[in-house]
Design an enzyme around this catalytic site. Structure first.
Site, short mmCIF file in Angstrom:
data_model
loop_
_atom_site.label_atom_id
_atom_site.label_comp_id
_atom_site.label_asym_id
_atom_site.label_seq_id
_atom_site.Cartn_x
_atom_site.Cartn_y
_atom_site.Cartn_z
N ASP A 31 0.85 -1.19 0.00
CA ASP A 31 0.00 0.00 0.00
C ASP A 31 0.89 1.25 0.00
O ASP A 31 1.88 1.32 0.72
CB ASP A 31 -0.91 0.00 1.23
CG ASP A 31 -2.05 0.98 1.10
OD1 ASP A 31 -3.21 0.53 1.00
OD2 ASP A 31 -1.79 2.21 1.07
N ILE A 32 0.53 2.22 -0.83
CA ILE A 32 1.35 3.43 -0.98
C ILE A 32 1.30 4.28 0.30
O ILE A 32 2.21 5.08 0.54
CB ILE A 32 0.85 4.23 -2.21
CG1 ILE A 32 1.92 5.14 -2.75
CG2 ILE A 32 -0.42 5.00 -1.91
CD1 ILE A 32 1.60 5.74 -4.12
N ASN A 88 -12.75 -2.92 2.73
CA ASN A 88 -13.62 -1.75 2.83
C ASN A 88 -14.66 -1.88 1.72
O ASN A 88 -14.30 -2.19 0.57
CB ASN A 88 -12.81 -0.46 2.66
CG ASN A 88 -11.84 -0.25 3.81
OD1 ASN A 88 -12.14 -0.56 4.95
ND2 ASN A 88 -10.66 0.27 3.51
N HIS A 101 -10.14 -5.41 -3.39
CA HIS A 101 -8.81 -5.69 -2.82
C HIS A 101 -8.96 -6.01 -1.35
O HIS A 101 -9.85 -5.49 -0.66
CB HIS A 101 -7.86 -4.49 -3.01
CG HIS A 101 -8.41 -3.20 -2.52
ND1 HIS A 101 -9.29 -2.44 -3.27
CD2 HIS A 101 -8.23 -2.53 -1.36
CE1 HIS A 101 -9.62 -1.35 -2.58
NE2 HIS A 101 -8.99 -1.39 -1.41
N HIS A 103 -6.99 -5.90 2.23
CA HIS A 103 -5.86 -5.33 2.98
C HIS A 103 -5.30 -6.39 3.93
O HIS A 103 -6.07 -7.04 4.65
CB HIS A 103 -6.32 -4.14 3.83
CG HIS A 103 -6.81 -2.96 3.05
ND1 HIS A 103 -6.04 -1.83 2.83
CD2 HIS A 103 -8.00 -2.71 2.45
CE1 HIS A 103 -6.74 -0.94 2.14
NE2 HIS A 103 -7.93 -1.46 1.89
#
Ligand code: 5GP
Ligand code: ZN
Length: 109
Positions: A31-32, A88, A101, A103
């Protein structure tokens, strides 16, 4: 591939990203904007907007996401200490990228 979908562009290497894992079905990358010492995103190559759009035929794909999460947690050395897995769902659920996606968060001391 859906035009203007950031994760489709990453999956198809239109935006360069370092993949920690790739097979025919998934890519995994960092994750950025990490919310944990280890924060990976497990992303199916198939564009699915959110959990709300899952169909029965996606059952195996979703199951495989968890198996891959378990493998990535072990590779990252956080399987024993523990981790969180999070989807989410839609805007109210905090989703900002509308390409499914999972997490994977962990590595806290
Ligand atoms: P969401 O809130 O949709 O569940 O999570 C989207 C995640 O994607 C966020 O945690 C955000 O930091 C991450 N993200 C957004 N843009 C990029 C990007 O260009 N590269 C990477 N590696 N992660 C991104
Ligand atoms: Zn997409």
């Amino acid at each position: 591939m859906v035009p203007d979908c950031l994760f489709c562009k990453i999956v198809h290497r239109e935006i360069p990203s370092e993949f920690l894992y790739e097979n025919d079905t998934f890519v995994v990358f960092k994750d950025i904007n990490p919310h944990a010492p280890v924060h990976l995103l497990i992303v199916p190559k198939k564009h699915i907007r959110s959990i709300n759009d899952l169909e029965t035929r996606d059952s195996e794909l979703v199951g495989s996401m968890f198996i891959l999460a378990k493998k990535m947690a072990k590779e990252q050395g956080i399987n024993v200490s523990g981790y969180k897995l999070l989807f989410n769902v839609e805007k109210g659920g905090g989703q900002v990228i509308f390409h499914l996606h999972l997490h994977l968060l962990g590595g806290w001391k």
